[in-house]
Every structure is written in C-alpha cells, then in structure tokens.
Design an enzyme around this catalytic site. Structure first.
Site, PDB file in Angstrom:
ATOM      1  N   CYS A 124       6.659  28.349  -0.874  1.00 19.93           N
ATOM      2  CA  CYS A 124       7.241  29.346  -1.777  1.00 19.93           C
ATOM      3  C   CYS A 124       8.593  28.920  -2.353  1.00 19.93           C
ATOM      4  CB  CYS A 124       7.340  30.709  -1.106  1.00 19.93           C
ATOM      5  SG  CYS A 124       8.306  30.719   0.409  1.00 19.93           S
ATOM      6  N   LYS A 181       3.285  37.020  11.213  1.00 18.10           N
ATOM      7  CA  LYS A 181       4.333  37.143  10.200  1.00 18.10           C
ATOM      8  C   LYS A 181       3.969  38.279   9.271  1.00 18.10           C
ATOM      9  CE  LYS A 181       6.617  34.757   6.426  1.00 18.10           C
ATOM     10  NZ  LYS A 181       6.876  33.482   5.765  1.00 18.10           N
ATOM     11  N   LYS A 183       7.549  37.410  13.711  1.00 18.44           N
ATOM     12  CA  LYS A 183       8.584  37.586  12.693  1.00 18.44           C
ATOM     13  C   LYS A 183       8.228  38.730  11.771  1.00 18.44           C
ATOM     14  CE  LYS A 183       9.806  35.205   8.540  1.00 18.44           C
ATOM     15  NZ  LYS A 183       9.554  34.115   7.689  1.00 18.44           N
TER      16      LYS A 183
END
Ligand code: PBG
Length: 346
Positions: free
Chosen positions: A140, A213, A266
C-alpha cells in the site's frame, strides 16, 4: 484470632460487632512499593518492544509527522542513528516501513533492489546492531492507488498480490531482514512468502504474520505518515471486520498452517481478547501492534494534560502483555525503555 486483629487501614477496634471482618486481606501485599514490586505478575522489558521506523529517500533528512508526535520520517542514514539509540536503550528490534521515490499501479518500489526499505536494511545490517530487523511486507505504501495489491475491476487481485508480496519478502530478506511481516491480508500470503523465501536461499528468514489485522479506524495517523491512504474505497474487502472473533481465529489458524513463525494481532487494545486467544491456542510467539491511532490518542490526551502520558502508556502496554503478547510493536518503545530504566523520572 484474625477477626480481632485491626485491619491495616483502621487502627483500633473494628466498628461494631455485627460487621463480619474479611478473612482474606489482599491489601497486605499492596501495602508498600517493595511488596507491590515483589508480587507484580506482568513486567515490561525493553527487549520485548519493537519500534516502527519510517524510511524515506535522501541523506541526513528528518521530517516530523503531525499526527504522530515524537515520530519522524528518516533517510536510511538517520534510520541507523535512531537504531543505534534504540540498541543502546535495549529495545528488541525495529520494523521498517518505506516511503518510495515513486509509486506505480503494481507497487514495484516494494521489491526493487534499490527500494527504500532494502536500502535501509542494508545500512542497518552493516551497522551490526543487537536489534532484530523486521520489514513490513505490504504494497500500500508503493501503489499509486494506495491499496495493498494490484487492482482488477476495482478490487485487489489476491493472486497477483501474492506474487508481488512474495517478491517483496525475498528482496527484504536478501537485503538483511531477520523477519518479514506480511500485512496485506491476502489469502495465502504466508505460504507464498514462505515458499519464495525458501526458494531464494532465505530459509533462515522468519515470517511474522499479521494474522488478525482488522479494518481499523486506528490506522489513520500511519496512513498520513506512510502516505498510504487508499485513493478510492477502503480496505474492508481484505482486512478483518473488527466484529468477527471466529473469523480472526480462522485467519490465525491458516497462518499457522501456512508456516508463520510469529502471530501478530493488530490493533492491540481493541482486540485484547484475540491476543489472549492466540496465546492460549497456539505455541507460537504472540505479538501485538499498538498502532498509530492508539499512540496518537494517548499522545493527544497527554499533551492537553488530560492524561498522565507515561502512566497511561505503561498501563496500556501492561494490559497488552498481560493478555498474552510477548512482543509489542509501539511508537512509544524508546520512551518506555527510558521510563523503565528510571521509573522516578515519570
Ligand atoms: C500496511 C500497514 C498498515 C499499518 C501497518 N502496516 C496500514 C494499513 O493497513 O492501512 C498500520 C500501522 C499503524 O497504524 O500504526 N498495510
């Protein structure tokens, strides 16, 4: 008889004969700092902390990041300066994120030999510091559209992303990463990366899978820091719905099966249940990422005097470790190491 002995907080006679006095007095072990230190169950240690590092091209460059006070984008040589400080503080490692010279649709800046993270890894490796070098493996930051893989009809193409992630991980390992940390949430990414590492002679490089995540609002400041916000849409078609515990457990189980060496959860604080589950279900090391938004919240409240920053930060990190994380990635890593060294300073 315990019933007639005065309680630590009430010298003299207990009030009234009708009050039933406690037989178990847990306050005994909380009475002095020395007693509290002795019975403390969860201890933070600098070696379990990992500091994120944002690397950008150039020499001698440092740039503040507005939404992450105390964190900077640095050129590779300055990353080495920071890492030297982290090593002196006894931190466990660093995790590198890159801001490339140029972006394109495929995110080729992630895997080219002269990629910014590869440059920084080579310089850090040369510095030979007692730190674990971790590379975040994602696209990204390198794609012009800001998604974690190449697009096909407006969606990230999972299987093309796998090839790109595998190449990126191999390049990072080749440049000196001890651990690669795939964070793109593509199906099959751990297996693809493991295979690429093994086939390129990087069998010793470990994989820390961002297994659970979530598609989280708490990544906001990071996207400013890494200039990686998606230009269209969001990441909900590949990152986990934060509402789904069972799906998160399936992701973790698959990553274990695909060969992950470490499981990462996360963001950390909103997902402590997943940290605890990971710890109890698997025998891999468990890591948690206290992400940019978690850090920014603490920093902003502390700046306004609404919270005691060091105490609140230590409390969150202690909670994350108590839940089961043995490794914590946090933007506060260096501060925490200083506070742990001299608790009177806070
Ligand atoms: C890359 C990546 C992100 C973070 C870590 N790796 C951003 C995202 O997924 O949008 C976020 C870390 C943080 O917020 O501190 N995909």
């Amino acid at each position: 008889m315990t019933a007639t002995r005065p309680a630590p907080c009430s010298p003299g006679r207990p009030a009234g004969r009708t009050v039933r006095l406690p037989r178990h007095r847990l306050r005994r072990l909380r009475r002095t700092p020395a007693l509290r230190n002795l019975v403390r169950e969860t201890r933070l240690h600098p070696q379990m902390l990992v500091a994120p590092v944002f690397v950008r091209p150039g020499r001698g460059l440092r740039e503040d990041i507005a939404s992450l006070p105390g964190v900077q984008r640095v050129s590779p040589d300055e990353a080495v300066r920071d890492a030297e400080r982290y090593a002196a503080l006894g931190l466990g490692g660093v995790i590198l994120f890159g801001l490339p010279e140029a972006k394109d649709d495929e995110g080729s800046g992630a895997w080219i030999d002269e990629g910014i993270v590869q440059q920084a890894l080579r310089e850090l490796r040369r510095a030979d510091l007692p730190l674990v070098l971790i590379a975040d493996t994602c696209l990204c930051e390198y794609t012009s559209h800001g998604h974690c893989g190449p697009l096909a009809e407006g969606q990230v193409d999972n299987d093309r992303a796998l090839a790109a992630l595998a190449r990126t991980a191999a390049a990072q390992a080749q440049a000196g990463a001890d651990i690669v940390a795939p964070s793109a949430m593509m199906d099959g990414q751990v297996a693809a990366i493991r295979q690429a590492l093994d086939e390129t002679g990087n069998g010793a490089t470990a994989v820390m899978a961002y297994a659970a995540k979530a598609a989280s609002a708490f990544y906001g400041p990071f996207r400013e820091a890494a200039d990686s916000a998606p230009s269209v849409g969001d990441r909900r078609a590949y990152q986990l719905d934060p509402a789904n515990r069972h799906e998160a457990l399936r992701e973790m189980a698959l990553d274990v099966e695909e060969g992950a060496d470490i499981l990462l959860v996360k963001p950390a604080l909103p997902q402590l249940d997943l940290v605890a589950e990971a710890r109890s279900r698997w025998d891999l090391p468990v890591a948690a990422y206290q992400v940019s938004g978690e850090y920014a919240m603490l920093a902003a409240a502390a700046e306004r005097g609404w919270l005691d920053g060091p105490r609140a930060t230590l409390e969150t990190l202690t909670g994350i470790v108590r839940a089961g994380a043995g490794i914590v990635i946090t933007y506060a890593a260096a501060d925490v190491a200083r506070w742990l060294r001299d608790p009177r300073a806070i």
